[in-house]
Design a protein around this motif. Structure first.
Motif, PDB file in Angstrom:
ATOM      1  N   VAL A 195       0.863  -1.193   0.000  1.00  0.00           N
ATOM      2  CA  VAL A 195       0.000   0.000   0.000  1.00  0.00           C
ATOM      3  C   VAL A 195       0.896   1.239   0.000  1.00  0.00           C
ATOM      4  O   VAL A 195       0.706   2.177  -0.777  1.00  0.00           O
ATOM      5  CB  VAL A 195      -0.956   0.000   1.217  1.00  0.00           C
ATOM      6  N   GLU A 196       1.930   1.220   0.861  1.00  0.00           N
ATOM      7  CA  GLU A 196       2.876   2.349   0.939  1.00  0.00           C
ATOM      8  C   GLU A 196       3.678   2.477  -0.352  1.00  0.00           C
ATOM      9  O   GLU A 196       3.913   3.581  -0.844  1.00  0.00           O
ATOM     10  CB  GLU A 196       3.872   2.126   2.086  1.00  0.00           C
ATOM     11  N   GLU A 197       4.136   1.372  -0.866  1.00  0.00           N
ATOM     12  CA  GLU A 197       4.975   1.390  -2.070  1.00  0.00           C
ATOM     13  C   GLU A 197       4.202   1.980  -3.253  1.00  0.00           C
ATOM     14  O   GLU A 197       4.729   2.779  -4.020  1.00  0.00           O
ATOM     15  CB  GLU A 197       5.434  -0.029  -2.428  1.00  0.00           C
ATOM     16  N   GLU A 198       2.939   1.562  -3.407  1.00  0.00           N
ATOM     17  CA  GLU A 198       2.137   2.085  -4.520  1.00  0.00           C
ATOM     18  C   GLU A 198       1.823   3.559  -4.323  1.00  0.00           C
ATOM     19  O   GLU A 198       1.859   4.339  -5.280  1.00  0.00           O
ATOM     20  CB  GLU A 198       0.849   1.267  -4.670  1.00  0.00           C
ATOM     21  N   ALA A 199       1.535   3.959  -3.083  1.00  0.00           N
ATOM     22  CA  ALA A 199       1.224   5.367  -2.812  1.00  0.00           C
ATOM     23  C   ALA A 199       2.448   6.244  -3.103  1.00  0.00           C
ATOM     24  O   ALA A 199       2.330   7.316  -3.704  1.00  0.00           O
ATOM     25  CB  ALA A 199       0.774   5.541  -1.367  1.00  0.00           C
ATOM     26  N   GLY A 200       3.633   5.775  -2.686  1.00  0.00           N
ATOM     27  CA  GLY A 200       4.870   6.527  -2.925  1.00  0.00           C
ATOM     28  C   GLY A 200       5.150   6.681  -4.416  1.00  0.00           C
ATOM     29  O   GLY A 200       5.546   7.758  -4.876  1.00  0.00           O
ATOM     30  N   ALA A 201       4.918   5.614  -5.164  1.00  0.00           N
ATOM     31  CA  ALA A 201       5.173   5.655  -6.608  1.00  0.00           C
ATOM     32  C   ALA A 201       4.169   6.579  -7.302  1.00  0.00           C
ATOM     33  O   ALA A 201       4.539   7.357  -8.186  1.00  0.00           O
ATOM     34  CB  ALA A 201       5.095   4.244  -7.185  1.00  0.00           C
ATOM     35  N   ASP A 202       2.914   6.520  -6.893  1.00  0.00           N
ATOM     36  CA  ASP A 202       1.895   7.388  -7.494  1.00  0.00           C
ATOM     37  C   ASP A 202       2.193   8.856  -7.198  1.00  0.00           C
ATOM     38  O   ASP A 202       1.989   9.729  -8.051  1.00  0.00           O
ATOM     39  CB  ASP A 202       0.498   7.015  -6.980  1.00  0.00           C
ATOM     40  N   GLU A 203       2.686   9.128  -5.993  1.00  0.00           N
ATOM     41  CA  GLU A 203       3.043  10.501  -5.627  1.00  0.00           C
ATOM     42  C   GLU A 203       4.179  11.004  -6.525  1.00  0.00           C
ATOM     43  O   GLU A 203       4.157  12.145  -7.006  1.00  0.00           O
ATOM     44  CB  GLU A 203       3.470  10.540  -4.154  1.00  0.00           C
ATOM     45  N   LEU A 204       5.126  10.121  -6.774  1.00  0.00           N
ATOM     46  CA  LEU A 204       6.258  10.457  -7.639  1.00  0.00           C
ATOM     47  C   LEU A 204       5.774  10.814  -9.051  1.00  0.00           C
ATOM     48  O   LEU A 204       6.216  11.795  -9.648  1.00  0.00           O
ATOM     49  CB  LEU A 204       7.186   9.244  -7.689  1.00  0.00           C
ATOM     50  N   VAL A 205       4.853  10.008  -9.570  1.00  0.00           N
ATOM     51  CA  VAL A 205       4.311  10.270 -10.911  1.00  0.00           C
ATOM     52  C   VAL A 205       3.663  11.651 -10.931  1.00  0.00           C
ATOM     53  O   VAL A 205       3.901  12.459 -11.844  1.00  0.00           O
ATOM     54  CB  VAL A 205       3.284   9.180 -11.329  1.00  0.00           C
ATOM     55  N   GLY A 206       2.859  11.962  -9.919  1.00  0.00           N
ATOM     56  CA  GLY A 206       2.184  13.259  -9.847  1.00  0.00           C
ATOM     57  C   GLY A 206       3.182  14.405  -9.797  1.00  0.00           C
ATOM     58  O   GLY A 206       3.016  15.420 -10.493  1.00  0.00           O
ATOM     59  N   GLN A 207       4.254  14.231  -9.020  1.00  0.00           N
ATOM     60  CA  GLN A 207       5.265  15.282  -8.890  1.00  0.00           C
ATOM     61  C   GLN A 207       5.977  15.525 -10.221  1.00  0.00           C
ATOM     62  O   GLN A 207       6.196  16.675 -10.615  1.00  0.00           O
ATOM     63  CB  GLN A 207       6.281  14.894  -7.815  1.00  0.00           C
ATOM     64  N   PHE A 208       6.323  14.437 -10.920  1.00  0.00           N
ATOM     65  CA  PHE A 208       7.032  14.628 -12.192  1.00  0.00           C
ATOM     66  C   PHE A 208       6.113  15.131 -13.289  1.00  0.00           C
ATOM     67  O   PHE A 208       6.558  15.840 -14.199  1.00  0.00           O
ATOM     68  CB  PHE A 208       7.776  13.341 -12.599  1.00  0.00           C
ATOM     69  N   LYS A 209       4.833  14.828 -13.208  1.00  0.00           N
ATOM     70  CA  LYS A 209       3.881  15.394 -14.179  1.00  0.00           C
ATOM     71  C   LYS A 209       3.818  16.908 -14.002  1.00  0.00           C
ATOM     72  O   LYS A 209       3.792  17.657 -14.973  1.00  0.00           O
ATOM     73  CB  LYS A 209       2.490  14.785 -13.977  1.00  0.00           C
ATOM     74  N   MET A 210       3.813  17.356 -12.742  1.00  0.00           N
ATOM     75  CA  MET A 210       3.732  18.797 -12.475  1.00  0.00           C
ATOM     76  C   MET A 210       5.010  19.522 -12.877  1.00  0.00           C
ATOM     77  O   MET A 210       4.970  20.645 -13.347  1.00  0.00           O
ATOM     78  CB  MET A 210       3.449  19.043 -10.989  1.00  0.00           C
TER      79      MET A 210
END
Ligand code: FEO
Length: 171
Positions: free
Chosen positions: A128-143
């Motif tokens: 759950v943590e690993e997926e949340a961390g990766a999704d956050e990373l995607v959002g940050q790099f999209k921005m």
């Protein structure tokens, strides 16, 4: 003595965790060439965490009287199109690993191996943590994509990640 089907499946998961470490180290070396040293650091820390996942499985198998069998680790990709592509590949990989863990949990239930079922709950929560961390990373790099200042700041932030060895893991 551990059920041979469970033993084989845990050995396969050890290989999958080692591959994750290998993949993330490869991403790190690619990011060093971009250069995004902060994101490269973030991926190195992620790779170290993956190694501890493999050790956790290894220790469990030994504790249950199973035999650890190390097999060839697949070569990871070495190039990505962009930092965002790396982040998206991390998210996709973690979703795949969650599927592998869920399959292991299903097997433990089918084989009525309550000890393994209980042991695997740590991995269920971790994913759950690993997926949340990766999704956050995607959002940050999209921005940050296409904005050099934002990319610089994001990379500086990712440089701050440090590896903390798990206190409960005797190696
Ligand atoms: Fe070992 Fe990132 O899951």
């Amino acid at each position: 003595m551990i059920n041979p089907k469970i033993e084989q499946a845990i050995n396969a998961q050890i290989n999958a965790e080692m591959y994750s470490a290998y993949l993330y180290m490869s991403m790190s070396t690619y990011l060093d060439t971009v250069p995004l040293p902060g994101f490269a650091n973030w991926m190195r820390v992620q790779a170290q965490e993956e190694l501890t996942h493999a050790v956790r499985l290894h220790n469990y198998l030994r504790e249950r009287g199973g035999r650890v069998l190390l097999t060839a680790i697949e070569a990871p990709p070495t190039e990505w199109d962009s930092p965002l592509a790396v982040a998206e590949a991390v998210a996709a990989h973690e979703a795949k690993v969650t599927g592998l863990i869920n399959d292991l949990v299903d097997l433990a239930m089918a084989e009525k191996d309550h000890a393994t079922y209980n042991f695997l709950q740590w991995f269920v929560a971790e994913q759950v943590e690993e997926e949340a961390g990766a999704d956050e990373l995607v959002g940050q790099f999209k921005m940050a994509e296409g904005a050099r200042g934002a990319m610089f700041m994001l990379d500086k932030q990712l440089a701050g990640r440090a590896f903390t060895p798990p206190a409960d893991l005797a190696t």
